[in-house]
Scaffold this motif. Structure first.
Motif, PDB file in Angstrom:
ATOM      1  N   PHE A 138      -0.363   6.947   6.092  1.00 12.83           N
ATOM      2  CA  PHE A 138       0.085   5.914   6.933  1.00 12.83           C
ATOM      3  C   PHE A 138      -0.905   5.041   7.392  1.00 12.83           C
ATOM      4  O   PHE A 138      -0.724   4.047   7.596  1.00 12.83           O
ATOM      5  CB  PHE A 138       0.741   6.813   8.038  1.00 12.83           C
ATOM      6  CG  PHE A 138       1.310   5.795   9.161  1.00 12.83           C
ATOM      7  CD1 PHE A 138       2.501   5.253   8.916  1.00 12.83           C
ATOM      8  CD2 PHE A 138       0.856   5.843  10.355  1.00 12.83           C
ATOM      9  CE1 PHE A 138       3.277   4.377   9.790  1.00 12.83           C
ATOM     10  CE2 PHE A 138       1.361   4.890  11.333  1.00 12.83           C
ATOM     11  CZ  PHE A 138       2.637   4.429  10.923  1.00 12.83           C
ATOM     12  N   SER A 139      -2.114   5.606   8.099  1.00 13.96           N
ATOM     13  CA  SER A 139      -3.162   4.717   8.450  1.00 13.96           C
ATOM     14  C   SER A 139      -3.497   3.727   7.602  1.00 13.96           C
ATOM     15  O   SER A 139      -3.772   2.558   7.806  1.00 13.96           O
ATOM     16  CB  SER A 139      -4.115   5.521   9.051  1.00 13.96           C
ATOM     17  OG  SER A 139      -4.720   6.306   8.113  1.00 13.96           O
ATOM     18  N   SER A 140      -3.543   4.077   6.269  1.00 10.24           N
ATOM     19  CA  SER A 140      -4.142   3.194   5.236  1.00 10.24           C
ATOM     20  C   SER A 140      -3.208   2.175   4.911  1.00 10.24           C
ATOM     21  O   SER A 140      -3.410   0.989   4.677  1.00 10.24           O
ATOM     22  CB  SER A 140      -4.728   3.821   4.174  1.00 10.24           C
ATOM     23  OG  SER A 140      -3.607   4.846   3.604  1.00 10.24           O
ATOM     24  N   VAL A 141      -1.807   2.613   5.008  1.00 10.92           N
ATOM     25  CA  VAL A 141      -0.806   1.615   4.410  1.00 10.92           C
ATOM     26  C   VAL A 141      -0.815   0.703   5.540  1.00 10.92           C
ATOM     27  O   VAL A 141      -0.560  -0.484   5.262  1.00 10.92           O
ATOM     28  CB  VAL A 141       0.457   2.774   4.281  1.00 10.92           C
ATOM     29  CG1 VAL A 141       1.609   1.463   4.485  1.00 10.92           C
ATOM     30  CG2 VAL A 141       0.242   3.230   2.996  1.00 10.92           C
ATOM     31  N   VAL A 142      -0.990   1.269   6.831  1.00 14.03           N
ATOM     32  CA  VAL A 142      -0.621   0.406   8.082  1.00 14.03           C
ATOM     33  C   VAL A 142      -1.729  -0.610   7.892  1.00 14.03           C
ATOM     34  O   VAL A 142      -1.237  -2.052   8.134  1.00 14.03           O
ATOM     35  CB  VAL A 142      -0.603   1.186   9.280  1.00 14.03           C
ATOM     36  CG1 VAL A 142      -0.889   0.206  10.521  1.00 14.03           C
ATOM     37  CG2 VAL A 142       0.816   1.878   9.434  1.00 14.03           C
ATOM     38  N   SER A 143      -3.074  -0.281   7.710  1.00 19.68           N
ATOM     39  CA  SER A 143      -4.037  -1.335   7.664  1.00 19.68           C
ATOM     40  C   SER A 143      -4.107  -2.390   6.595  1.00 19.68           C
ATOM     41  O   SER A 143      -3.875  -3.480   6.573  1.00 19.68           O
ATOM     42  CB  SER A 143      -5.474  -0.743   7.387  1.00 19.68           C
ATOM     43  OG  SER A 143      -5.571   0.027   6.283  1.00 19.68           O
ATOM     44  N   VAL A 144      -3.474  -1.774   5.433  1.00 21.20           N
ATOM     45  CA  VAL A 144      -3.338  -2.767   4.212  1.00 21.20           C
ATOM     46  C   VAL A 144      -2.246  -3.586   4.513  1.00 21.20           C
ATOM     47  O   VAL A 144      -2.282  -4.969   4.376  1.00 21.20           O
ATOM     48  CB  VAL A 144      -3.133  -1.952   2.878  1.00 21.20           C
ATOM     49  CG1 VAL A 144      -2.418  -2.928   1.791  1.00 21.20           C
ATOM     50  CG2 VAL A 144      -4.280  -1.272   2.461  1.00 21.20           C
TER      51      VAL A 144
END
Lengths: 703, 156
Positions: free
Chosen positions: A13-19
Motif C-alpha cells: 500500500f505504501s509503495s503504491v500510494v507513493s508511486v
C-alpha cells in the motif's frame, strides 16, 4: 486477516500510494509544463515572424531608397540638360509650341523621344518630359511639343491634385504601385526667365517589377514551411497578392478570403495595417491552406505596412511547425508517466517481496505465541507450558539471529503461564474450601433459621400455655374441690388431710397475696432489661423441680396405695403442666401484638384466679371442718402438696414474667429472622459466586 | 385397682422409652454433683452420691445399655432404687428424660423382644399404647456385681 498479510499489504500500500502520488504529481505538473512550452514556442514563433516581417520591410525600404537615389540622379541630370537650353520665355500661346520647340518636339528622334528626352535618356536611362502649364481647359498641363496631357489627368483633362504644389514652386515625387510594379516619378517646376513656374519637368524611372527583391523575399523561409507574403494595402487593388508563396497566386485578390469560421481575416489584416505607424508590427492568427494542401492549417502572421509602396508585408508560419516541439514534449511526458508506472510496479513488487520475507520472519514467532495464547485461552495451561518449552528451545537455537522483542515476549509468556498455573491451582483449592465453608455456613444458617422459626412457633405455645397456666389455677381449684369431695368421701382420712388443707389454705392465702402483687410486678417487669434466657432458665428449673416433685409425689401416691390414687392424679396433672411449661420454655412466641393483651389478660385471669382461690379457701375452710378425720391420713401428703402449691405460685409469677418478656423476645426473634434472611441471601450469593469461580477456574488445566 | 396396674417411672435411652417400677423407686433426685467413682469400676459407673449421709453408687443406665453416657440435662435425673426385696442394695441410677410416668397393666404380656434392647429389660406396651422397655432391677450388672461395687464405694 493474518499479521503477515497485513505487513505485506502495508508495504504494498505504501509503495503504491507513493508511486500513485508521484504519477499524479507528474500528471498534474505536465499540463503547466506543456502550456509553458506552448507559450514559449508561441512567443518564439511570434518573435520570429515579427523579425522576418521587419526585415522584409527593411529590404523594401532599401530597395525604395535605391530607386529614389537613382531618380534623384535622373532629376539632377534632366535639370542640367534643361538648364543648358535656351531660357524659357513668354507664356503666350503662340510661343507655347515653339518654346524650345526644337528641343521638345516629339518624334525628333528615332525612338520617338524628343531631343531633350533623348539626351536625358542617354545620360540617365530615364524618361524625362517637360509639360507646358496652361490655364486653358482648367488647370492642365500639356506635354511640351507634343501636346499630350500630363499623366494622371482625368478624362476631362484636369490635372492631378499635386499640380497645385508644383504651381506653387514645390517638387513632387509620385509613386505608382500596382500589382507589384513600382514606378517612381519626380515632378519639378520649370521656371521661365521671369522666374514664374511655366512648366513642369517629369522624370520617371521605368516601371520596376522589383524582381530581385521579390526573389529575395520569396527565398525567405519562415520556420519549416512559412514564407513571406505581400498584399496591397489601400486603393482599388487592396487585398491583392503582390507576393505569394512561390509567386503562384500573385495578382489574386484575397479580399474575400475567410477562415473556416467565416472570419474575413484579410480584411482584418488590412484594417489593422492601416493603423500601423512606421515599422510597427501586428499579428493575425488564422487558418490557411496553400495550393496542393488537403486541409487548412493554423497560421500566425506578423505584418507591417510599407506606406511608400502601399504594401502590407507579412511573414507567416504554421503553428504545427513550431508546435512540433510541444508534441515531442507531450510524448516525453507520456513516456515519463509510463516509465514511472513501470518503476512503481517494480517498487511495489520489490516492497511486497521484502515485506513478505520480513513479515514471515516477524510473524512466525508471534503466530506461535498466538497459538500458545489460544491454548491458554482454552485453559490448557500445561499444554501451553509444554509448547512454550519447545518454542524456547527453538528460540534459544536462533537466539543469535533473532534477539528481538518476540524472544522477550516468549519469556514473559512462560513466566505468565507459570504464575497463572500457580494462581489457578490456588484458586481451585481456595474455591473448594470456600464452597465447603459456604455450604457449612448455609447449612448452619438454615438450621439457625429453622431454630428461630421453631422458636417462633414455640412462642405461640408459650403464650397459650401462659394463659393455660392461669386457667390451670382454676382447674387446680376444681381439682382441689375434687380433692375436698374425695376427702369428704374418705372422712376417715379427713383428719390426715386437715393439716394439709390448713397448710394449703395458708399457701393459698400467700398465693392470693402474691397474685394480687402480680399487677404491680408486671409494671416493674416491663422496666427490666434482663435477658430472657435467665428467666427461661429459671422457669425451666422451676418446671423441672415441679416435675421432679410431681414424680416423687406420684411415687409416694403409688406407695400410699388407694389413698394416694387421687393425689397421684393431681401429681400427674401438675407434672403435665410442668412438662408443658418446660417444653414451652424451649420455644419462643412471635405474637408481639398479643403480648400486652396477654399480660392484661394474665392480670385479669390472676384476679379471677384470686377469686377462685378465695372461694377455694372458703371451701377449704369448710372442708377443713368436715375432713378432720382424714387429715391424719393425708399428713404425709401435706408437705408435698404444699411444695406443689409453692411451685404453682412461682409458676404463676413466672407466667406473668413470660407474658412481659414475650414482647422483647419477639422483637429479638423478628430481628434475628430478618438478619438470618439477609444472612441466608448473602450465603447464597457467596455460594453462587464460589460456584461461578469454580466453574471459571475448572476451565484451566494445570496438570 | 392396685392389683390391676402398676406405675412406671419412664426414662429414655436413645429413641427408646424405658420404665422403672415406682414400687422400687424411693425417690427421684436431680442430677447432683457426684463424687468421682473409685478406681477400677466399670465405665457405666458415674460416681458416688451422698444420699442423706449414705454413700450410694450411681450407675449410668444409658451407658449400661451400650448407648453414649447420659448428658447433663435438667431432665437427666437419678433414681434412688433398690431391687425388689433387697432394700440393702440401695443405689442411684442415672437416666435421661426421667420426667414422666406410665401405667402398665399388671397382666401385660411381653411383646416381641427387640434384639437391640439390653438383656435386663422386657418389652411391653403401656396402657396408653406406648412401647416400653421395663427394667428388671435385679438383673442390672450393678446389682449382679453388687458386692465389689458396694465395697469400692464404701471404701472411697
Amino acid at each position: 486477516m493474518r499479521l503477515k498479510t497485513k505487513i505485506v499489504l502495508l508495504a504494498g500500500f505504501s509503495s503504491v500510494v507513493s508511486v500513485l502520488l508521484m504519477l499524479g504529481m507528474v500528471r498534474k505538473e505536465a499540463a503547466p509544463v506543456i502550456r509553458e512550452v506552448h507559450d514559449e514556442l508561441f512567443g518564439l514563433a511570434k518573435a520570429n515572424v515579427q523579425q522576418i516581417a521587419v526585415d522584409a520591410r527593411a529590404l523594401c525600404e532599401i530597395a525604395h531608397d535605391t530607386l529614389a537615389a537613382r531618380l534623384d540622379q535622373g532629376v539632377a541630370a534632366a535639370s542640367k540638360v534643361l538648364a543648358d537650353g535656351q531660357p524659357l520665355v513668354g507664356t503666350n500661346a503662340s510661343s507655347e509650341r515653339t518654346w524650345r520647340g526644337q528641343a521638345f518636339s516629339a518624334g525628333n528622334t528615332a525612338d520617338g523621344r524628343s531631343a531633350f528626352a533623348a539626351e536625358v535618356h542617354a545620360l540617365t536611362g530615364l524618361d524625362a518630359e517637360v509639360y507646358w502649364l496652361t490655364t486653358a481647359n482648367g488647370h492642365s498641363a500639356w506635354v511640351a511639343g507634343s501636346g499630350a496631357p500630363l499623366p494622371g489627368a482625368d478624362a476631362e483633362g484636369r490635372e492631378p491634385a499635386f499640380m497645385a504644389r508644383i504651381r506653387a514652386g514645390e517638387t513632387h515625387r509620385d509613386v505608382q504601385s500596382a500589382k507589384g510594379i513600382i514606378r517612381l516619378s519626380d515632378y519639378v517646376p520649370v521656371r521661365s526667365a521671369d522666374q514664374t513656374v511655366a512648366g513642369v519637368l517629369r522624370v520617371s524611372l521605368p516601371p520596376e517589377p522589383m524582381t530581385a527583391l521579390r526573389a529575395i523575399l520569396m527565398g525567405i523561409t519562415v520556420g519549416k514551411t512559412g514564407y513571406v507574403w505581400i498584399i496591397d494595402g489601400q486603393g482599388d487593388e487592396r487585398g491583392t497578392y503582390v507576393l505569394s508563396k512561390d509567386g503562384a497566386k500573385d495578382g489574386t485578390s484575397l479580399w474575400n478570403e475567410t477562415s473556416g469560421s467565416g472570419h474575413y481575416f484579410v480584411r482584418s489584416i488590412i484594417s489593422k495595417a492601416a493603423k500601423l505607424k512606421g515599422a510597427a508590427v501586428d499579428f493575425e492568427l488564422y487558418d490557411w491552406r496553400n495550393e496542393g494542401e488537403t486541409e487548412a492549417r493554423e497560421k500566425i502572421s506578423a505584418f507591417t505596412y510599407f506606406g511608400p509602396w502601399d504594401w502590407i508585408i507579412g511573414a507567416g508560419t504554421y503553428s504545427d511547425d513550431y508546435f512540433d516541439a510541444r508534441r515531442r514534449v507531450e510524448r516525453l511526458m507520456a513516456r515519463l508517466l509510463k516509465v514511472l508506472g513501470v518503476s512503481g510496479l517494480c517498487v511495489f513488487l520489490l516492497a511486497a517481496g521484502v515485506a513478505m520475507v520480513m513479515g514471515r520472519s516477524m510473524t512466525r514467532p508471534i503466530e506461535r505465541m498466538a497459538g500458545v495464547a489460544e491454548v491458554m485461552a482454552g485453559g490448557k495451561l500445561a499444554l501451553a507450558r509444554k509448547e512454550l518449552a519447545t518454542l524456547q528451545k527453538t528460540r534459544t537455537g536462533r537466539r543469535l539471529r533473532f534477539r528481538d522483542e518476540t524472544h522477550g515476549l516468549a519469556q514473559s509468556f512462560d513466566r505468565m503461564v507459570q504464575a497463572l498455573c500457580e494462581l489457578v491451582g490456588n484458586v481451585q483449592r481456595s474455591g473448594i474450601q470456600v464452597t465447603s465453608s459456604s455450604t457449612t455456613i448455609s447449612a448452619g444458617a438454615r438450621q439457625l433459621e429453622a431454630a428461630v422459626a421453631e422458636q417462633a412457633a414455640s412462642l405461640t405455645e408459650v403464650s397459650a400455655t401462659t394463659r393455660q397456666i392461669s386457667a390451670t389455677g382454676q382447674e387446680l381449684a376444681v381439682t382441689m374441690e375434687g380433692v375436698a369431695g374425695m376427702a369428704n368421701d374418705t372422712s376417715r382420712l379427713a383428719a390426715e388431710c386437715q393439716l394439709g388443707l390448713r397448710q394449703m389454705e395458708d399457701k393459698m392465702r400467700l398465693l392470693m397475696e402474691s397474685t394480687e402483687g402480680i399487677s404491680g410486678k408486671l409494671d416493674t417487669i416491663s422496666q427490666r432489661t434482663g435477658g430472657i434466657s435467665g428467666i427461661v432458665t429459671t422457669i425451666t428449673k422451676i418446671a423441672d423441680q415441679t416435675n421432679l416433685l410431681s414424680l416423687n409425689a406420684a411415687i409416694e401416691a403409688e406407695k400410699a396405695g388407694e389413698y394416694g390414687v387421687g393425689f397421684s392424679v393431681v401429681a400427674r396433672e401438675v407434672r403435665r403442666l410442668a412438662d408443658q411449661t418446660a417444653v414451652a420454655t424451649l420455644g419462643i412466641d412471635r405474637m408481639v401484638r398479643e403480648s400486652n393483651a396477654a399480660v392484661s389478660a394474665g392480670v385479669m385471669e390472676m384476679d379471677q384466679f384470686v377469686d377462685r382461690v378465695r372461694q377455694s379457701i372458703g371451701e377449704a375452710g369448710r372442708l377443713n371442718q368436715t375432713m378432720e378425720t382424714i387429715i391424719t391420713h393425708v399428713q404425709e401428703l401435706g408437705p408435698r402438696f404444699n411444695q406443689a402449691l409453692e411451685g404453682m405460685q412461682s409458676q404463676s409469677a413466672g407466667a406473668g414474667q413470660i407474658s412481659q418478656a414475650l414482647q422483647q423476645l419477639n422483637d429479638a426473634a423478628a430481628g434475628s429472622r430478618g438478619a438470618l434472611g439477609e444472612f441466608n441471601e448473602a450465603t447464597r450469593h457467596l455460594a453462587d459466586a464460589v460456584q461461578r469461580l469454580r466453574r471459571g477456574v475448572a476451565n484451566f488445566e494445570t496438570e | 385397682m392396685r392389683q390391676q396396674r402398676q406405675l412406671w417411672l419412664t426414662f429414655g435411652i436413645g429413641e427408646r422409652l424405658f420404665g422403672l417400677c415406682a414400687e422400687h423407686v424411693l425417690e427421684v433426685i436431680p442430677f447432683v454433683t457426684l463424687r468421682a467413682p473409685p478406681a477400677g469400676m466399670p465405665d457405666w459407673m458415674r460416681g458416688v452420691a451422698d444420699y442423706h449421709g449414705t454413700l450410694l453408687p450411681v450407675a449410668d443406665l444409658s451407658r449400661m445399655a451400650g448407648a453414649p453416657p447420659a448428658c447433663d440435662f435438667l431432665s437427666t435425673r437419678i433414681f434412688i432404687v433398690h431391687p425388689p426385696d433387697q432394700p440393702e442394695k440401695m443405689a442411684g441410677l442415672l437416666a435421661e428424660r426421667a420426667t414422666d410416668t406410665q401405667w402398665v397393666a399388671a397382666k401385660a404380656r411381653p411383646v416381641a423382644t427387640d434384639n437391640d434392647l439390653p438383656a435386663w429389660t422386657t418389652s411391653l406396651t403401656s396402657d396408653t399404647g406406648i412401647p416400653l422397655a421395663l427394667v428388671h432391677l435385679e438383673q442390672l450388672p450393678l446389682f449382679v456385681d453388687w458386692n465389689p461395687i458396694r465395697k469400692g464405694v464404701s471404701g472411697s
